[in-house]
Design an enzyme around this catalytic site. Structure first.
Site, PDB file in Angstrom:
ATOM      1  N   ARG A  93      -4.310   2.100  -8.719  1.00  0.00           N
ATOM      2  CA  ARG A  93      -3.224   3.085  -8.711  1.00  0.00           C
ATOM      3  C   ARG A  93      -2.798   3.407 -10.139  1.00  0.00           C
ATOM      4  NH1 ARG A  93       2.622   2.139  -5.610  1.00  0.00           N
ATOM      5  NH2 ARG A  93       3.711   3.969  -6.426  1.00  0.00           N
ATOM      6  N   ASN A 147      -2.074   4.940   2.560  1.00  0.00           N
ATOM      7  CA  ASN A 147      -1.925   6.278   1.982  1.00  0.00           C
ATOM      8  C   ASN A 147      -3.223   6.801   1.392  1.00  0.00           C
ATOM      9  OD1 ASN A 147       0.707   7.295   2.315  1.00  0.00           O
ATOM     10  ND2 ASN A 147       1.493   5.752   0.882  1.00  0.00           N
ATOM     11  N   CYS A 169       4.469   7.055   8.414  1.00  0.00           N
ATOM     12  CA  CYS A 169       5.103   7.137   7.090  1.00  0.00           C
ATOM     13  C   CYS A 169       6.568   6.790   7.266  1.00  0.00           C
ATOM     14  CB  CYS A 169       4.967   8.552   6.547  1.00  0.00           C
ATOM     15  SG  CYS A 169       5.873   8.815   5.015  1.00  0.00           S
ATOM     16  N   HIS A 199       4.245  13.671   3.922  1.00  0.00           N
ATOM     17  CA  HIS A 199       4.887  13.957   2.630  1.00  0.00           C
ATOM     18  C   HIS A 199       5.043  15.460   2.407  1.00  0.00           C
ATOM     19  CE1 HIS A 199       4.224   9.731   0.685  1.00  0.00           C
ATOM     20  NE2 HIS A 199       4.714   9.673   1.910  1.00  0.00           N
ATOM     21  N   TYR A 253       9.317  15.034  -1.252  1.00  0.00           N
ATOM     22  CA  TYR A 253       8.024  15.257  -1.906  1.00  0.00           C
ATOM     23  C   TYR A 253       7.738  16.746  -2.147  1.00  0.00           C
ATOM     24  CZ  TYR A 253       6.793  10.327  -1.472  1.00  0.00           C
ATOM     25  OH  TYR A 253       6.764   8.959  -1.598  1.00  0.00           O
TER      26      TYR A 253
HETATM   27  P1  NAD Z   1      -1.357  -3.715  -2.058  1.00  0.00           P
HETATM   28  O1  NAD Z   1      -1.862  -3.331  -3.375  1.00  0.00           O
HETATM   29  O2  NAD Z   1      -0.550  -4.941  -1.926  1.00  0.00           O
HETATM   30  O3  NAD Z   1      -2.627  -3.816  -1.082  1.00  0.00           O
HETATM   31  C1  NAD Z   1      -2.556  -4.464   0.165  1.00  0.00           C
HETATM   32  C2  NAD Z   1      -3.769  -5.342   0.342  1.00  0.00           C
HETATM   33  O4  NAD Z   1      -4.931  -4.569   0.669  1.00  0.00           O
HETATM   34  C3  NAD Z   1      -4.149  -6.150  -0.898  1.00  0.00           C
HETATM   35  O5  NAD Z   1      -3.905  -7.507  -0.692  1.00  0.00           O
HETATM   36  C4  NAD Z   1      -5.617  -5.815  -1.092  1.00  0.00           C
HETATM   37  O6  NAD Z   1      -6.396  -6.910  -1.530  1.00  0.00           O
HETATM   38  C5  NAD Z   1      -6.022  -5.356   0.286  1.00  0.00           C
HETATM   39  N1  NAD Z   1      -7.300  -4.648   0.366  1.00  0.00           N
HETATM   40  C6  NAD Z   1      -7.857  -3.804  -0.507  1.00  0.00           C
HETATM   41  N2  NAD Z   1      -9.052  -3.365  -0.070  1.00  0.00           N
HETATM   42  C7  NAD Z   1      -9.247  -3.946   1.140  1.00  0.00           C
HETATM   43  C8  NAD Z   1     -10.293  -3.906   2.097  1.00  0.00           C
HETATM   44  N3  NAD Z   1     -11.381  -3.172   1.909  1.00  0.00           N
HETATM   45  N4  NAD Z   1     -10.164  -4.640   3.236  1.00  0.00           N
HETATM   46  C9  NAD Z   1      -9.083  -5.406   3.445  1.00  0.00           C
HETATM   47  N5  NAD Z   1      -8.059  -5.492   2.566  1.00  0.00           N
HETATM   48  C10 NAD Z   1      -8.138  -4.768   1.431  1.00  0.00           C
HETATM   49  O7  NAD Z   1      -0.645  -2.459  -1.426  1.00  0.00           O
HETATM   50  P2  NAD Z   1       0.850  -2.167  -0.991  1.00  0.00           P
HETATM   51  O8  NAD Z   1       1.591  -1.661  -2.164  1.00  0.00           O
HETATM   52  O9  NAD Z   1       1.410  -3.270  -0.209  1.00  0.00           O
HETATM   53  O10 NAD Z   1       0.577  -0.945  -0.045  1.00  0.00           O
HETATM   54  C11 NAD Z   1      -0.338  -1.054   1.018  1.00  0.00           C
HETATM   55  C12 NAD Z   1      -0.762   0.290   1.521  1.00  0.00           C
HETATM   56  O11 NAD Z   1       0.283   0.885   2.267  1.00  0.00           O
HETATM   57  C13 NAD Z   1      -1.104   1.287   0.416  1.00  0.00           C
HETATM   58  O12 NAD Z   1      -2.212   2.062   0.794  1.00  0.00           O
HETATM   59  C14 NAD Z   1       0.140   2.117   0.313  1.00  0.00           C
HETATM   60  O13 NAD Z   1      -0.099   3.393  -0.198  1.00  0.00           O
HETATM   61  C15 NAD Z   1       0.577   2.162   1.738  1.00  0.00           C
HETATM   62  N6  NAD Z   1       1.990   2.479   1.968  1.00  0.00           N
HETATM   63  C16 NAD Z   1       2.246   3.446   2.875  1.00  0.00           C
HETATM   64  C17 NAD Z   1       3.531   3.831   3.155  1.00  0.00           C
HETATM   65  C18 NAD Z   1       3.750   4.954   4.118  1.00  0.00           C
HETATM   66  O14 NAD Z   1       4.812   5.549   4.137  1.00  0.00           O
HETATM   67  N7  NAD Z   1       2.752   5.291   4.936  1.00  0.00           N
HETATM   68  C19 NAD Z   1       4.593   3.192   2.521  1.00  0.00           C
HETATM   69  C20 NAD Z   1       4.309   2.166   1.590  1.00  0.00           C
HETATM   70  C21 NAD Z   1       3.000   1.828   1.330  1.00  0.00           C
HETATM   71  C1  G6P Z   2       7.447   6.101   0.005  1.00  0.00           C
HETATM   72  C2  G6P Z   2       6.395   6.595   0.946  1.00  0.00           C
HETATM   73  C3  G6P Z   2       5.088   5.999   0.710  1.00  0.00           C
HETATM   74  C4  G6P Z   2       4.985   5.911  -0.779  1.00  0.00           C
HETATM   75  C5  G6P Z   2       5.792   4.703  -1.116  1.00  0.00           C
HETATM   76  C6  G6P Z   2       5.761   4.341  -2.571  1.00  0.00           C
HETATM   77  O1  G6P Z   2       8.662   6.194   0.469  1.00  0.00           O
HETATM   78  O2  G6P Z   2       6.679   7.047   2.186  1.00  0.00           O
HETATM   79  O3  G6P Z   2       4.094   6.704   1.352  1.00  0.00           O
HETATM   80  O4  G6P Z   2       3.727   5.936  -1.278  1.00  0.00           O
HETATM   81  O5  G6P Z   2       7.091   4.841  -0.603  1.00  0.00           O
HETATM   82  O6  G6P Z   2       6.455   3.160  -2.776  1.00  0.00           O
HETATM   83  P1  G6P Z   2       6.227   2.279  -4.085  1.00  0.00           P
HETATM   84  O7  G6P Z   2       7.381   1.359  -4.095  1.00  0.00           O
HETATM   85  O8  G6P Z   2       4.882   1.622  -3.888  1.00  0.00           O
HETATM   86  O9  G6P Z   2       6.190   3.233  -5.247  1.00  0.00           O
HETATM   87 MN    MN Z   3       4.787   7.854   3.131  1.00  0.00          MN
END
Ligand code: NAD
Ligand code: G6P
Ligand code: MN
Length: 434
Positions: A93, A147, A169, A199, A253
């Protein structure tokens, strides 16, 4: 009884989803939770997995928590598969963000060149997971929050045989919580309807005691978007005349498209001075994992609330319970359009308010968007998403360049090619489609 597999189990958000399942144990008969990670995340999943086990033990050993790097073992016979992985972890990232900054662009993880690069890394992995699911748990529901959530869901819908997929989300959840606080509403006394892309959603209705209060919300938000603002987004102001003219309420967003000059300048300057969001989050993550290591900790620590994604795992638990119990409650989810948003293609993913049944989400009917400003930009952003998903599957360079060229956040000309080439280079180890 239910088996849940969580892919990306090493996420620092995992204590939230575990807490969510513990809270709902009376309505969700979970027997096993499998936290799956990959080699790169081995240490993380072991630390957060041990905390998850302590949390469950404290709650009276309600279910078993397995920690594994063996995805197939985790998927076998699963009823629900939650995906919350980040290919390349936070370092990927940050690399995207830094590359974008070099060219005076924003590399935010779901928009512009950052969202594009994250989609390129993530889509091959999600399609692989779908192939495993076809064999090991063909009837399971795939609940995706990885994401860019909308594009990842669209890739599954278009390029896999898994049909039971829902993208989530927390922006709609934060919207509800923010409006409840601002308007003094209780969660069960009103109904929100949103529609758009992940978003890129607009509020279409806020029904309360027989009245639609959407115009009132539009007035509030046009002057001050704060009630809707997630923690990862810095404070900003709309041009109130432009936003009122939309006739529907944009999400935070949308600022990338409505206020590009101002936002780009402010946010680029801020990132150059204080570091990128990914860098800030990496520090928070380190601190969180230090806390998680404490063998006496057996609750979700309050520090987790500093992340932008707070409540998203709670929403996942709500969704799983609504499906399992055929609750018919309304949630805001990413699903196949099927004509719900009439201005968009049938087969794309949209984020819309839906009734959640045991057969999945049934979207509420959405009135046509009247303002050409909304329709035009939404179609453009969907075209960007369609091209990005296609490029992530085919690896075709022309399609990648086209996707970036039409995205309003991306600078145009020779610079588009330069930023694309550099993104492909820094991400090479995660791009099997090339
Ligand atoms: P993070 O960096 O902690 O990653 C989570 C885990 O995924 C890590 O432990 C990593 O080793 C693992 N990983 C990577 N590749 C993998 C694979 N091929 N198979 C299994 N595990 C694997 O991430 P985070 O900050 O906790 O966020 C996790 C995900 O959720 C991200 O993609 C982030 O964008 C998403 N997210 C989405 C929302 C939403 O609104 N939809 C909100 C917050 C975070
Ligand atoms: C938001 C969203 C996620 C986004 C995340 C980022 O509110 O809905 O999709 O990517 O939070 O959070 P962070 O703390 O990782 O910047
Ligand atoms: Mn989101």
């Amino acid at each position: 009884t239910l088996k849940v597999a969580i892919i990306g189990g090493g996420s620092s958000y995992t204590p939230e989803i575990i807490e969510g399942f513990i809270k709902r144990h009376a309505e969700l008969p979970i027997k096993e939770i499998w936290l799956v990670d990959c080699e790169e995340g081995k240490e993380k999943v072991e630390i957060v997995g041990a905390l998850a086990q302590r949390m469950v033990e404290k709650a009276g050993n309600l279910f078993d928590v397995h920690i594994t790097l063996d995805r197939k073992a985790a998927l076998k016979g699963a009823d629900f598969v939650c995906t919350q992985f980040r290919v390349g972890l936070l370092k990927a990232r940050v690399r995207d963000e830094r590359t974008a900054l070099k060219y005076d662009m924003i590399g935010q993880e779901t928009n512009g060149v950052g969202g594009f690069a994250k989609a390129m890394r993530t889509i091959p992995v999600i399609l692989d997971i779908c192939k495993d699911m076809e064999v090991l748990c063909p009837d399971a529901w795939l609940i995706n929050f990885t994401n860019p959530s909308g594009m990842v869901t669209e890739a599954v819908l278009k390029y896999s045989n898994i049909e039971k997929v829902v993208g989530l989300c927390n922006v709609p959840v934060l919207t509800e919580k923010g409006l409840e606080k601002h308007l003094g509403l209780a969660p069960n006394e009103y109904q929100l309807q949103v529609a758009g892309l992940n978003h890129f959603i607009y509020i279409r209705h806020l029904w309360h005691q027989g009245q639609d209060r959407m115009k009132e919300v539009l007035n509030i938000v046009a002057d001050n978007p704060d009630p809707l603002r997630p923690k990862n987004i810095p404070p900003f102001k709309w041009d109130p005349d432009q936003v009122r003219n939309l006739g529907v309420v944009p999400c935070c967003y949308h600022r990338y498209y409505y206020l590009p000059d101002q936002i780009m300048l402010d946010e680029i300057a801020d990132e150059k001075e204080h570091g990128t969001r990914g860098e800030i989050v990496a520090k928070m993550e380190q601190e969180l994992f230090e806390l998680y290591k404490d063998p006496n900790l057996n609750i979700k620590p309050p520090q987790l609330a500093g992340r932008g994604g707070e409540f998203y795992s709670d929403a996942a638990c709500d969704l799983i319970s609504a499906i399992h119990n055929d609750k018919r409650t309304i949630m805001h989810v990413n699903v196949r359009n099927n004509g719900t948003i009439k201005e968009l293609p049938e087969d794309c993913a949209v984020e819309v308010s839906s009734v959640i049944t045991s057969n999945g989400p049934v979207p509420l009917n959405v009135e046509r968007f009247e303002n050409p400003a909304v329709v035009g930009l939404m179609r453009l952003m969907k075209a960007f998403e369609e091209l990005t998903v296609e490029a992530a599957v085919t690896g075709d360079y022309g399609t990648m360049l086209q996707a970036l060229t039409i995205n309003p956040m991306v600078r145009k000309g020779e610079i588009t090619r330069k930023v694309l080439d550099e993104l492909l280079e820094i991400n090479a180890e995660y791009l099997p489609q090339l």
